[in-house]
Write a protein that holds these residues in place. Structure first.
Motif, PDB file in Angstrom:
ATOM      1  N   VAL A 115       0.820  -1.219   0.000  1.00 43.01           N
ATOM      2  CA  VAL A 115       0.000   0.000   0.000  1.00 43.01           C
ATOM      3  C   VAL A 115       0.853   1.267   0.000  1.00 43.01           C
ATOM      4  N   LYS A 116       2.145   1.114  -0.289  1.00 42.33           N
ATOM      5  CA  LYS A 116       3.007   2.299  -0.357  1.00 42.33           C
ATOM      6  C   LYS A 116       4.003   2.232  -1.517  1.00 42.33           C
ATOM      7  N   ARG A 117       3.653   1.495  -2.541  1.00 42.30           N
ATOM      8  CA  ARG A 117       4.543   1.376  -3.705  1.00 42.30           C
ATOM      9  C   ARG A 117       4.537   2.627  -4.567  1.00 42.30           C
ATOM     10  N   GLU A 118       3.350   3.132  -4.878  1.00 40.97           N
ATOM     11  CA  GLU A 118       3.228   4.259  -5.803  1.00 40.97           C
ATOM     12  C   GLU A 118       3.614   5.595  -5.178  1.00 40.97           C
ATOM     13  N   ILE A 119       3.477   5.717  -3.872  1.00 42.95           N
ATOM     14  CA  ILE A 119       3.745   6.999  -3.199  1.00 42.95           C
ATOM     15  C   ILE A 119       5.229   7.372  -3.330  1.00 42.95           C
ATOM     16  N   THR A 120       6.066   6.396  -3.617  1.00 44.84           N
ATOM     17  CA  THR A 120       7.490   6.701  -3.814  1.00 44.84           C
ATOM     18  C   THR A 120       7.713   7.575  -5.049  1.00 44.84           C
ATOM     19  N   LEU A 121       6.752   7.579  -5.982  1.00 47.66           N
ATOM     20  CA  LEU A 121       6.857   8.464  -7.153  1.00 47.66           C
ATOM     21  C   LEU A 121       6.775   9.932  -6.731  1.00 47.66           C
ATOM     22  N   VAL A 122       6.005  10.212  -5.687  1.00 47.64           N
ATOM     23  CA  VAL A 122       5.911  11.577  -5.160  1.00 47.64           C
ATOM     24  C   VAL A 122       7.253  11.963  -4.551  1.00 47.64           C
ATOM     25  N   ARG A 123       7.866  11.037  -3.837  1.00 47.65           N
ATOM     26  CA  ARG A 123       9.194  11.275  -3.260  1.00 47.65           C
ATOM     27  C   ARG A 123      10.213  11.558  -4.373  1.00 47.65           C
ATOM     28  N   SER A 124      10.197  10.747  -5.421  1.00 50.98           N
ATOM     29  CA  SER A 124      11.132  10.939  -6.544  1.00 50.98           C
ATOM     30  C   SER A 124      10.934  12.307  -7.184  1.00 50.98           C
ATOM     31  N   TYR A 125       9.683  12.707  -7.350  1.00 52.52           N
ATOM     32  CA  TYR A 125       9.388  14.021  -7.905  1.00 52.52           C
ATOM     33  C   TYR A 125       9.941  15.111  -6.971  1.00 52.52           C
ATOM     34  N   GLY A 126       9.762  14.953  -5.669  1.00 53.19           N
ATOM     35  CA  GLY A 126      10.276  15.922  -4.700  1.00 53.19           C
ATOM     36  C   GLY A 126      11.791  16.048  -4.759  1.00 53.19           C
ATOM     37  N   ILE A 127      12.469  14.926  -4.906  1.00 56.83           N
ATOM     38  CA  ILE A 127      13.932  14.942  -5.023  1.00 56.83           C
ATOM     39  C   ILE A 127      14.336  15.690  -6.295  1.00 56.83           C
ATOM     40  N   LYS A 128      13.665  15.366  -7.395  1.00 55.14           N
ATOM     41  CA  LYS A 128      13.964  15.997  -8.688  1.00 55.14           C
ATOM     42  C   LYS A 128      13.800  17.513  -8.621  1.00 55.14           C
ATOM     43  N   ARG A 129      12.760  17.981  -7.931  1.00 58.55           N
ATOM     44  CA  ARG A 129      12.460  19.405  -7.867  1.00 58.55           C
ATOM     45  C   ARG A 129      13.069  20.111  -6.659  1.00 58.55           C
ATOM     46  N   GLY A 130      13.603  19.360  -5.716  1.00 60.76           N
ATOM     47  CA  GLY A 130      14.178  19.970  -4.519  1.00 60.76           C
ATOM     48  C   GLY A 130      13.124  20.409  -3.508  1.00 60.76           C
ATOM     49  N   PHE A 131      11.950  19.800  -3.537  1.00 60.38           N
ATOM     50  CA  PHE A 131      10.871  20.121  -2.590  1.00 60.38           C
ATOM     51  C   PHE A 131      11.023  19.224  -1.360  1.00 60.38           C
ATOM     52  N   LYS A 132      11.674  19.762  -0.330  1.00 63.95           N
ATOM     53  CA  LYS A 132      12.051  18.978   0.848  1.00 63.95           C
ATOM     54  C   LYS A 132      10.879  18.279   1.525  1.00 63.95           C
ATOM     55  N   SER A 133       9.729  18.934   1.573  1.00 63.69           N
ATOM     56  CA  SER A 133       8.588  18.301   2.253  1.00 63.69           C
ATOM     57  C   SER A 133       8.092  17.059   1.511  1.00 63.69           C
ATOM     58  N   LEU A 134       8.501  16.884   0.264  1.00 62.14           N
ATOM     59  CA  LEU A 134       8.110  15.693  -0.484  1.00 62.14           C
ATOM     60  C   LEU A 134       9.140  14.573  -0.391  1.00 62.14           C
ATOM     61  N   PHE A 135      10.362  14.883   0.050  1.00 62.98           N
ATOM     62  CA  PHE A 135      11.345  13.802   0.142  1.00 62.98           C
ATOM     63  C   PHE A 135      11.933  13.593   1.534  1.00 62.98           C
ATOM     64  N   ASN A 136      11.686  14.483   2.479  1.00 65.94           N
ATOM     65  CA  ASN A 136      12.073  14.215   3.865  1.00 65.94           C
ATOM     66  C   ASN A 136      10.999  13.342   4.487  1.00 65.94           C
ATOM     67  N   ALA A 137      11.399  12.227   5.067  1.00 62.28           N
ATOM     68  CA  ALA A 137      10.426  11.252   5.581  1.00 62.28           C
ATOM     69  C   ALA A 137       9.537  11.829   6.678  1.00 62.28           C
ATOM     70  N   GLU A 138      10.116  12.638   7.569  1.00 65.45           N
ATOM     71  CA  GLU A 138       9.358  13.170   8.706  1.00 65.45           C
ATOM     72  C   GLU A 138       9.753  14.619   8.943  1.00 65.45           C
TER      73      GLU A 138
END
Length: 192
Positions: A115-138
């Motif tokens: 139930v958390k496979r696809e949400i990693t795409l949001v993390r990847s997008y955050g890393i690509k764009r430098g949006f910390k709230s999308l790639f910092n776990a907590e």
């Protein structure tokens, strides 16, 4: 004859130059150019429309009971012992009002992988764009931040809607994306 040969060489040169321009020019993805604030605004509008549609079509929130099962990835709404709606869901993350933090599902070891496979795409997008709230776990957050992360995730993953699941003590709220919605009117609800 020489004029024709020169003409064909010019035409072929122009053709190959044009082909090379097409293959090297990339289509610009609108998500690659927006600021975080723009992304949030677009996403909230998207989610508002999706939530309105789900409310009107599926009456989400009108059922007596809801249950979810991480092992099956199903969120089930029922009334009078009968299942009404079955939703395949993706876990987004959760907000703790005790610690005032957001925790992404991909960073939460108590969430099952299926139930958390696809949400990693949001993390990847955050890393690509430098949006910390999308790639910092907590990180420090409140319930509004939780809705914002759910909206952004819904927009990026083109989810059909979002459900906010309250914890037993109303201090922890999980957010789930609707991937597939199935209307069921005749299946009896399992007894727990």
């Amino acid at each position: 004859m020489l004029k024709q040969l020169v003409f064909y060489i010019i035409i072929l040169t122009m053709f190959f130059a044009n082909c090379n321009n097409r293959s090297t020019s990339k289509k610009i993805n609108p998500l690659d150019t927006v600021s975080f604030e723009q992304l949030s605004k677009i996403s909230c509008k998207y989610l508002k429309n999706q939530q309105t549609y789900c409310q009107e079509k599926y009456k989400i929130g009108k059922y007596e009971r809801w249950d979810y099962d991480q092992s099956t990835g199903k969120l089930i709404f029922s009334s009078k012992g009968m299942q009404k709606i079955i939703i395949d869901y993706e876990e987004v993350g959760s907000v703790s009002l005790t610690s005032n933090t957001w925790l992404w599902a991909w960073g939460n070891s108590s969430i099952e992988e299926n139930v958390k496979r696809e949400i990693t795409l949001v993390r990847s997008y955050g890393i690509k764009r430098g949006f910390k709230s999308l790639f910092n776990a907590e990180w420090s957050a409140d319930i509004v931040d939780g809705w914002d992360m759910a909206a952004i995730s819904a927009y990026i993953l083109k989810a059909k809607g979002v459900y906010r699941v309250p914890g037993r003590d109303n201090k922890l709220f999980s957010f789930m994306l609707f991937k597939k919605i199935t209307v069921i009117d005749s299946l009896p609800q399992k007894k727990s």
